[in-house]
Write an enzyme that holds these catalytic residues in place. Structure first.
Site, PDB file in Angstrom:
ATOM      1  N   LYS A  58       0.869  -1.184   0.000  1.00 17.75           N
ATOM      2  CA  LYS A  58       0.000   0.000   0.000  1.00 17.75           C
ATOM      3  C   LYS A  58       0.897   1.222   0.000  1.00 17.75           C
ATOM      4  O   LYS A  58       2.031   1.160   0.482  1.00 17.75           O
ATOM      5  CB  LYS A  58      -0.896   0.012   1.246  1.00 17.75           C
ATOM      6  CG  LYS A  58      -2.151   0.829   1.098  1.00 17.75           C
ATOM      7  CD  LYS A  58      -3.228   0.120   0.311  1.00 17.75           C
ATOM      8  CE  LYS A  58      -4.392   1.028   0.015  1.00 17.75           C
ATOM      9  NZ  LYS A  58      -5.515   0.296  -0.593  1.00 17.75           N
ATOM     10  N   ASP A  75      -6.906   4.214  -4.839  1.00 18.63           N
ATOM     11  CA  ASP A  75      -7.613   4.058  -3.564  1.00 18.63           C
ATOM     12  C   ASP A  75      -8.263   5.417  -3.327  1.00 18.63           C
ATOM     13  O   ASP A  75      -8.466   6.180  -4.288  1.00 18.63           O
ATOM     14  CB  ASP A  75      -6.637   3.657  -2.436  1.00 18.63           C
ATOM     15  CG  ASP A  75      -7.350   3.261  -1.139  1.00 18.63           C
ATOM     16  OD1 ASP A  75      -7.927   2.169  -1.091  1.00 18.63           O
ATOM     17  OD2 ASP A  75      -7.351   4.052  -0.168  1.00 18.63           O
TER      18      ASP A  75
HETATM   19  P1  NDP Z   1     -12.924   7.641  -3.441  1.00 14.71           P
HETATM   20  O1  NDP Z   1     -11.869   8.632  -3.154  1.00 14.71           O
HETATM   21  O2  NDP Z   1     -13.392   7.462  -4.827  1.00 14.71           O
HETATM   22  O3  NDP Z   1     -14.213   7.951  -2.533  1.00 14.71           O
HETATM   23  C1  NDP Z   1     -14.111   7.991  -1.158  1.00 14.71           C
HETATM   24  C2  NDP Z   1     -15.446   8.432  -0.587  1.00 14.71           C
HETATM   25  O4  NDP Z   1     -15.417   8.290   0.827  1.00 14.71           O
HETATM   26  C3  NDP Z   1     -15.749   9.896  -0.857  1.00 14.71           C
HETATM   27  O5  NDP Z   1     -17.129  10.083  -0.957  1.00 14.71           O
HETATM   28  C4  NDP Z   1     -15.188  10.578   0.379  1.00 14.71           C
HETATM   29  O6  NDP Z   1     -15.785  11.832   0.683  1.00 14.71           O
HETATM   30  C5  NDP Z   1     -15.545   9.576   1.451  1.00 14.71           C
HETATM   31  N1  NDP Z   1     -14.568   9.670   2.543  1.00 14.71           N
HETATM   32  C6  NDP Z   1     -13.230   9.485   2.467  1.00 14.71           C
HETATM   33  N2  NDP Z   1     -12.661   9.697   3.664  1.00 14.71           N
HETATM   34  C7  NDP Z   1     -13.672  10.030   4.495  1.00 14.71           C
HETATM   35  C8  NDP Z   1     -13.722  10.338   5.871  1.00 14.71           C
HETATM   36  N3  NDP Z   1     -12.617  10.373   6.618  1.00 14.71           N
HETATM   37  N4  NDP Z   1     -14.947  10.601   6.413  1.00 14.71           N
HETATM   38  C9  NDP Z   1     -16.075  10.577   5.642  1.00 14.71           C
HETATM   39  N5  NDP Z   1     -16.078  10.286   4.326  1.00 14.71           N
HETATM   40  C10 NDP Z   1     -14.895  10.006   3.766  1.00 14.71           C
HETATM   41  O7  NDP Z   1     -12.381   6.262  -2.824  1.00 14.71           O
HETATM   42  P2  NDP Z   1     -12.859   4.798  -3.141  1.00 14.71           P
HETATM   43  O8  NDP Z   1     -14.306   4.762  -3.414  1.00 14.71           O
HETATM   44  O9  NDP Z   1     -11.911   4.208  -4.113  1.00 14.71           O
HETATM   45  O10 NDP Z   1     -12.538   4.057  -1.737  1.00 14.71           O
HETATM   46  C11 NDP Z   1     -13.503   3.983  -0.695  1.00 14.71           C
HETATM   47  C12 NDP Z   1     -13.104   2.878   0.267  1.00 14.71           C
HETATM   48  O11 NDP Z   1     -13.027   1.625  -0.438  1.00 14.71           O
HETATM   49  C13 NDP Z   1     -11.739   3.044   0.939  1.00 14.71           C
HETATM   50  O12 NDP Z   1     -11.789   2.493   2.237  1.00 14.71           O
HETATM   51  C14 NDP Z   1     -10.825   2.195   0.079  1.00 14.71           C
HETATM   52  O13 NDP Z   1      -9.663   1.769   0.784  1.00 14.71           O
HETATM   53  C15 NDP Z   1     -11.751   1.028  -0.221  1.00 14.71           C
HETATM   54  N6  NDP Z   1     -11.394   0.232  -1.386  1.00 14.71           N
HETATM   55  C16 NDP Z   1     -11.293   0.804  -2.627  1.00 14.71           C
HETATM   56  C17 NDP Z   1     -10.965   0.028  -3.708  1.00 14.71           C
HETATM   57  C18 NDP Z   1     -10.943   0.584  -5.106  1.00 14.71           C
HETATM   58  O14 NDP Z   1     -10.810  -0.210  -6.038  1.00 14.71           O
HETATM   59  N7  NDP Z   1     -11.095   1.894  -5.306  1.00 14.71           N
HETATM   60  C19 NDP Z   1     -10.642  -1.411  -3.560  1.00 14.71           C
HETATM   61  C20 NDP Z   1     -10.879  -1.928  -2.233  1.00 14.71           C
HETATM   62  C21 NDP Z   1     -11.215  -1.122  -1.194  1.00 14.71           C
HETATM   63  P3  NDP Z   1     -14.960  13.204   0.391  1.00 14.71           P
HETATM   64  O15 NDP Z   1     -14.911  13.306  -1.085  1.00 14.71           O
HETATM   65  O16 NDP Z   1     -15.754  14.262   1.055  1.00 14.71           O
HETATM   66  O17 NDP Z   1     -13.603  12.999   1.018  1.00 14.71           O
END
Ligand code: NDP
Length: 457
Positions: free
Chosen positions: A137, A177
């Site tokens: 990571k 991510d």
């Molecule tokens: P994105 O950046 O596309 O989206 C993240 C979302 O979560 C946004 O809506 C963001 O809101 C919100 N968010 C992030 N941090 C916080 C926080 N501290 N409190 C509240 N809301 C938060 O990321 P992904 O969709 O790619 O990833 C989301 C999750 O899925 C993560 O945990 C990631 O590790 C996991 N994941 C992702 C994979 C992938 O293929 N993308 C694979 C496996 C797991 P805002 O824009 O306001 O920050």
């Protein structure tokens, strides 16, 4: 060659406790890393009782110490000409079963403890996929929010100027991510190519025209939805007609909504770090298209959805107060605490499929398990993303492109197999229906055995 201590069963728990105390002492302040390791090792006791060779060969100690960590400075210039400095990291955790593989997170909260938790989880997750990939990571405390495309590009170029020397298609293959999507992968890939004079599948999540795979953007959300469907099937049920709460509104959330809609469910919530929207009529059609544009092109706030479609908006809140059947936490770690879990259960939620990594705190997980919730932990439920990254690597390696249907079918089969591994392993180790135990032991066994086979490295 291994040497084996014959430990009586009762001493294994004691050993695990001592191991964990030492881990905390050796890695002070890395709370998320402690949390992730604790959750895994607690469930490994029955496995270690059957395999004392893992104890005598120090497999837990070796598995929780990253192979290596790179930390570096990223210097870049913003649009006003001011110089900015950020921290960059890559944690290469374990490559026993394949090249290091895991995403890059761009978020101001990023620190080494968070990246070590994510890298550690990634080892077991990647093992569960059955695609040969090790765990890693990386990321940075750079915040892409509010930055122009030019600023993001200059940052990515600065980040890659250091990272490029540590990665390669057979060495370490980063992906996206939080905060890293197609735009960032493009800029990172362009810089890698320039610096190395080499076109190779060194990153996944690439654009379709330059080596990306169909269904990779969709894969994590689709996979988490397939996993929920598999869990429901064990009770003769399905997603059809189910009310679903999704958190986040990024990549994982977006494609979870799409797949839930396709399977006949209804998603009523979405969130971002500012608040939650509740749309009881369901988020589909034009409303889904609006979210895709809002979050991927205009990069706006979720409140705009409530303004446009006249639904409720809850500033500063997460979605877990709503009445739903299924929850898909898809934002970030520890976003469901004990009170949230209790509210979900009290309101009738009986399935939780984790799109995010470690979104539930340990006492939230305890509540789910105590209440017989079908609880799919992230390392199993969200493994579809990295699995499809593995499929992207396979396509790059043989210079071919598979159709959407082909990749989706493979993804679906992988999720079914991960589910089967969890179910069968939990049963074999005496706790049927416990997906946490099933995923942890299922992922661990292959990595531990591979480490033994490969000797002291
Ligand atoms: P994105 O950046 O596309 O989206 C993240 C979302 O979560 C946004 O809506 C963001 O809101 C919100 N968010 C992030 N941090 C916080 C926080 N501290 N409190 C509240 N809301 C938060 O990321 P992904 O969709 O790619 O990833 C989301 C999750 O899925 C993560 O945990 C990631 O590790 C996991 N994941 C992702 C994979 C992938 O293929 N993308 C694979 C496996 C797991 P805002 O824009 O306001 O920050």
């Amino acid at each position: 060659m291994t040497f084996t201590l014959q430990l009586p069963a009762s001493s294994v728990s004691h050993y695990v406790q001592q191991f964990f105390d030492r881990l905390i002492a050796k890695n002070p302040g890395e709370n998320e890393f402690h949390q992730a390791v604790k959750e895994v090792v607690e469930t490994l006791v029955p496995c270690l009782e059957r395999h004392p060779e893992f104890i005598s060969n120090m497999i837990l100690e070796r598995l929780t110490e990253p192979d290596r960590i790179f930390q570096f400075r990223v210097t870049w210039q913003d649009d006003k000409g001011a110089i900015q400095v950020n921290k960059g990291y890559r944690v290469e955790f374990n490559n026993a079963i394949g090249p290091y593989k895991g995403g890059l997170r761009f978020h101001p909260t990023v620190n080494l403890g968070i990246l070590k938790f994510l890298g550690f989880e990634q080892i077991l997750k990647n093992s569960l996929t059955t695609v040969p990939m090790g765990g890693a990571k990386g990321g940075t405390d750079f915040d892409p929010k509010g930055k122009s495309d030019w600023e993001v590009m200059r940052f990515c170029q600065g980040f890659m100027k250091e990272l490029y020397r540590h990665i390669g298609q057979n060495i370490d293959v980063p992906a996206g991510d939080i905060g890293v999507g197609g735009r960032e992968i493009g800029y990172l890939f362009g810089e890698y190519k320039k610096l190395t004079h080499s076109w190779e599948g060194v990153l996944t999540g690439k654009g379709l025209a330059w080596g990306g795979s169909l269904i990779r953007p969709e894969a994590t959300g689709y996979g988490a939805t397939y996993f929920a469907e598999e869990m429901l099937n064990t009770r003769g049920d399905s997603l059809k007609g189910k009310i679903c709460a999704v958190s986040g509104s990024g990549n994982v959330a977006q494609y979870t909504i799409e797949k839930v809609n396709q399977l006949g469910g209804k998603v009523i919530t979405l969130s971002d770090s500012n608040g939650t929207i509740l749309d009881k009529d369901g988020i589909q059609g034009d409303k889904w298209a609006f979210i895709m544009d809002l979050k991927n092109n205009r990069r706006g706030r979720i409140q705009e959805y409530a303004d446009k479609f006249k639904c409720e908006y809850f500033e500063g809140m997460r979605p877990w107060f709503v009445k739903c059947d299924v929850a898909f936490p898809s934002a970030t770690q520890n976003e469901i605490n004990k009170e949230d879990a209790q509210m979900l259960v009290d309101h009738g939620c009986f399935v939780v499929s984790e799109g995010a990594n470690m979104p539930s705190t340990p006492d939230a997980v305890e509540i789910f398990i105590k209440n017989k919730v079908l609880y799919g932990p992230g390392k199993a439920a969200n493994a579809g993303g990295v699995a499809t990254s593995g499929l992207e690597m396979a396509q790059n390696a043989c210079f071919s492109n598979w159709t959407s249907a082909e990749v989706d079918t493979r993804l679906h089969n992988i999720m079914k197999n991960i589910h089967k591994t969890c179910v069968e392993t939990a049963k074999e180790y005496g706790d049927p229906g416990n997906y946490v135990l099933g995923a942890n032991i299922g992922g661990f066994l292959k990595v531990a055995t591979s480490m033994l086979d490969q000797g002291l490295v």
